[in-house]
Design a protein around this motif. Structure first.
Motif, PDB file in Angstrom:
ATOM      1  N   ASP A 189       0.837  -1.208   0.000  1.00  0.00           N
ATOM      2  CA  ASP A 189       0.000   0.000   0.000  1.00  0.00           C
ATOM      3  C   ASP A 189       0.867   1.251   0.000  1.00  0.00           C
ATOM      4  N   ARG A 192       2.396   1.713  -3.343  1.00  0.00           N
ATOM      5  CA  ARG A 192       1.390   2.173  -4.308  1.00  0.00           C
ATOM      6  C   ARG A 192       1.160   3.679  -4.175  1.00  0.00           C
ATOM      7  N   MET A 193       1.059   4.171  -2.950  1.00  0.00           N
ATOM      8  CA  MET A 193       0.878   5.607  -2.735  1.00  0.00           C
ATOM      9  C   MET A 193       2.094   6.383  -3.243  1.00  0.00           C
ATOM     10  N   TYR A 196       2.146   6.438  -7.079  1.00  0.00           N
ATOM     11  CA  TYR A 196       1.140   7.360  -7.605  1.00  0.00           C
ATOM     12  C   TYR A 196       1.582   8.815  -7.422  1.00  0.00           C
ATOM     13  N   MET A 197       2.136   9.116  -6.271  1.00  0.00           N
ATOM     14  CA  MET A 197       2.569  10.482  -5.984  1.00  0.00           C
ATOM     15  C   MET A 197       3.494  11.016  -7.076  1.00  0.00           C
ATOM     16  N   SER A 298      -8.297   6.631  -2.720  1.00  0.00           N
ATOM     17  CA  SER A 298      -7.269   6.780  -1.677  1.00  0.00           C
ATOM     18  C   SER A 298      -6.001   7.445  -2.177  1.00  0.00           C
ATOM     19  N   GLU A 299      -5.572   7.106  -3.391  1.00  0.00           N
ATOM     20  CA  GLU A 299      -4.350   7.729  -3.909  1.00  0.00           C
ATOM     21  C   GLU A 299      -4.519   9.232  -4.070  1.00  0.00           C
ATOM     22  N   LYS A 300      -5.680   9.643  -4.537  1.00  0.00           N
ATOM     23  CA  LYS A 300      -5.931  11.079  -4.717  1.00  0.00           C
ATOM     24  C   LYS A 300      -6.013  11.803  -3.377  1.00  0.00           C
ATOM     25  N   TYR A 302      -4.500  10.843  -0.709  1.00  0.00           N
ATOM     26  CA  TYR A 302      -3.122  10.828  -0.208  1.00  0.00           C
ATOM     27  C   TYR A 302      -2.383  12.092  -0.630  1.00  0.00           C
TER      28      TYR A 302
END
Length: 427
Positions: A189, A192-193, A196-197, A298-300, A302
């Motif tokens: 997780d 993944r964050m 994406y960042m 969740s990524e957004k 974050y």
């Protein structure tokens, strides 16, 4: 969500100074609580702890003049360190319930370890945007009350490493609501964050300026508290939704436990990643970021929360139906946050980025959908506060990333924190 007010000052990239009075091989953690209600705020010093890392710059020690509160260090009359921060205590003081109830909010702030006695001072902005003294005390490296405890043995996975902590932005991601059997999920997780960042401008061009660590803190139960649905979990950092009765507002007051866990790595920013599919989060400038792992957005979220905690960007969304945060900004002064304005002193904000033919204020019409202007609405209110564009990651989850004004603010913060160390400059 975050607050308060002051005229923002454009700061140079070299803001700061070199000082010979710190030992940068370790840090001193200053823990205190803010006792807050609608009538005022009080500082209650809790403890001092020696920690094994200093993750900040060794040259830029005077942070830009941002934040609702600030911690400063003085060597006699000379200011040698200053760092602004935000607190849930400010938000509490602004809501109706605070008129009848006091609450405590825990903070833990690292400073480079001092070589001599210094005065520490904590200030708060008033509604006119001026800093006022809350409390001060002396800190000395010889104080035998400074705790020198063995660092915890939490496992750490390095997700990204690009160089010395003094020359990079160091982010520590901590597991919350992950059981022992879910640790591999946490590392995935967190990765993944992170991945994406660095697809989002301007972070996509700044990846080389970051070090990122994932700290595997085990919780007894999986998930987090959801009081509105009578769900309570025994977790490492006691995170909870429904902060101030806001369903999606995810926060915690366990900053002592978070800082204890984070000390195993050097850090500039802390991010608590919460093991739940529920939508929500929270972020506080130079204090803490929180987000959930398993919602489709969740990524957004974050990245949105990191905009709060890392840069001090405020929310650009607004609504009139919820009175909770309608009186946050004093529209008679210019707020300190870089991505909103009251037009009281627009020259010190992003006026230089506005095309000459763009009207100020700027209508929220299709004609100006893709341009930088000053669009009424932001900071939770629809009137009197203006945003740089009609949409931005600090307003909604629709845009891919940030507006040009927020991007500039992010780049400034990265450039400030990645300054070269004194040891490298001396070679």
């Amino acid at each position: 969500m975050r607050y308060l007010f002051l005229v923002f000052l454009i700061f140079p990239l070299g803001w700061g100074q070199t000082t010979p009075i710190f030992n940068f091989s370790k840090s001193l953690r200053i823990d205190f609580q803010l006792l807050s209600d609608a009538q005022g705020m009080e500082v209650i010093f809790q403890q001092l702890k020696e920690e094994p890392h200093w993750g900040g710059s060794e040259t830029n020690l005077i942070f830009p003049p941002l934040g609702n509160l600030r911690l400063q260090l003085f060597d006699g009359a000379e200011l040698v360190f200053s760092k602004g921060f935000n607190s849930l205590a400010d938000e509490w003081s602004a809501i109706e319930a605070a008129k009848a109830e006091k609450r405590l909010f825990y903070h833990a702030i690292q400073i480079p370890f001092p070589k001599k006695a210094l005065k520490v001072q904590i200030d708060r902005r008033n509604r006119e945007g001026e800093f006022q003294l809350l409390s001060s005390r002396e800190v000395s490296p010889d104080d035998y009350f400074i705790k020198k405890e063995i660092a915890p043995s939490y496992p750490v996975k390095t997700l990204l490493h690009n160089g010395s902590a003094a020359e990079k932005v160091d982010l520590a991601i901590l597991a919350e609501g992950y059981t022992k059997d879910e640790m591999e999920k946490f590392y995935k997780d967190a990765q993944r964050m992170t991945d994406y960042m660095f697809t989002i401008p301007p972070f996509d061009a700044l990846k080389k300026d970051f070090n990122i660590y994932a700290i595997g803190v085990v919780s007894e139960e999986s998930g987090t508290d959801v009081p509105g649905k009578h769900i309570f979990k025994k977790t490492a950092f006691n995170t909870s939704f429904y902060t101030f009765d806001q369903e999606r507002y995810l926060t915690t007051n366990s900053m002592c436990e978070i800082a204890d866990a984070a000390c195993v790595v050097p850090y500039d920013q802390l991010y608590v990643l919460v093991n739940t599919p529920i939508y929500g989060g929270g972020g506080f400038y130079n204090h803490l970021n929180l987000g959930t792992a398993d919602h489709e957005l969740s990524e957004k979220v974050y990245i949105h929360e990191f905009g709060h905690g890392f840069v001090g960007l405020t929310d650009e969304y607004y609504y009139d139906w919820d009175p909770t945060f309608q009186s946050v900004y004093n529209t008679a002064i210019e707020p300190w946050e870089e991505n909103i304005t009251t037009l009281v002193n627009f020259d010190c904000k992003w006026k230089d980025m506005v095309q000459k033919k763009t009207p100020i204020p700027t209508p929220r019409t299709a004609k100006y959908e893709k341009v930088v202007g000053a669009f009424e609405g932001g900071g939770y209110v629809s009137k009197g506060v203006y945003s740089p564009m009609q949409d931005c990651r600090m307003k909604s989850n629709e845009p891919k990333g940030f507006c040009p004004v927020c991007e500039r603010a992010i780049r400034r913060t990265v450039n400030f924190l990645k300054s070269e160390s004194t040891s490298k400059k001396g070679k």
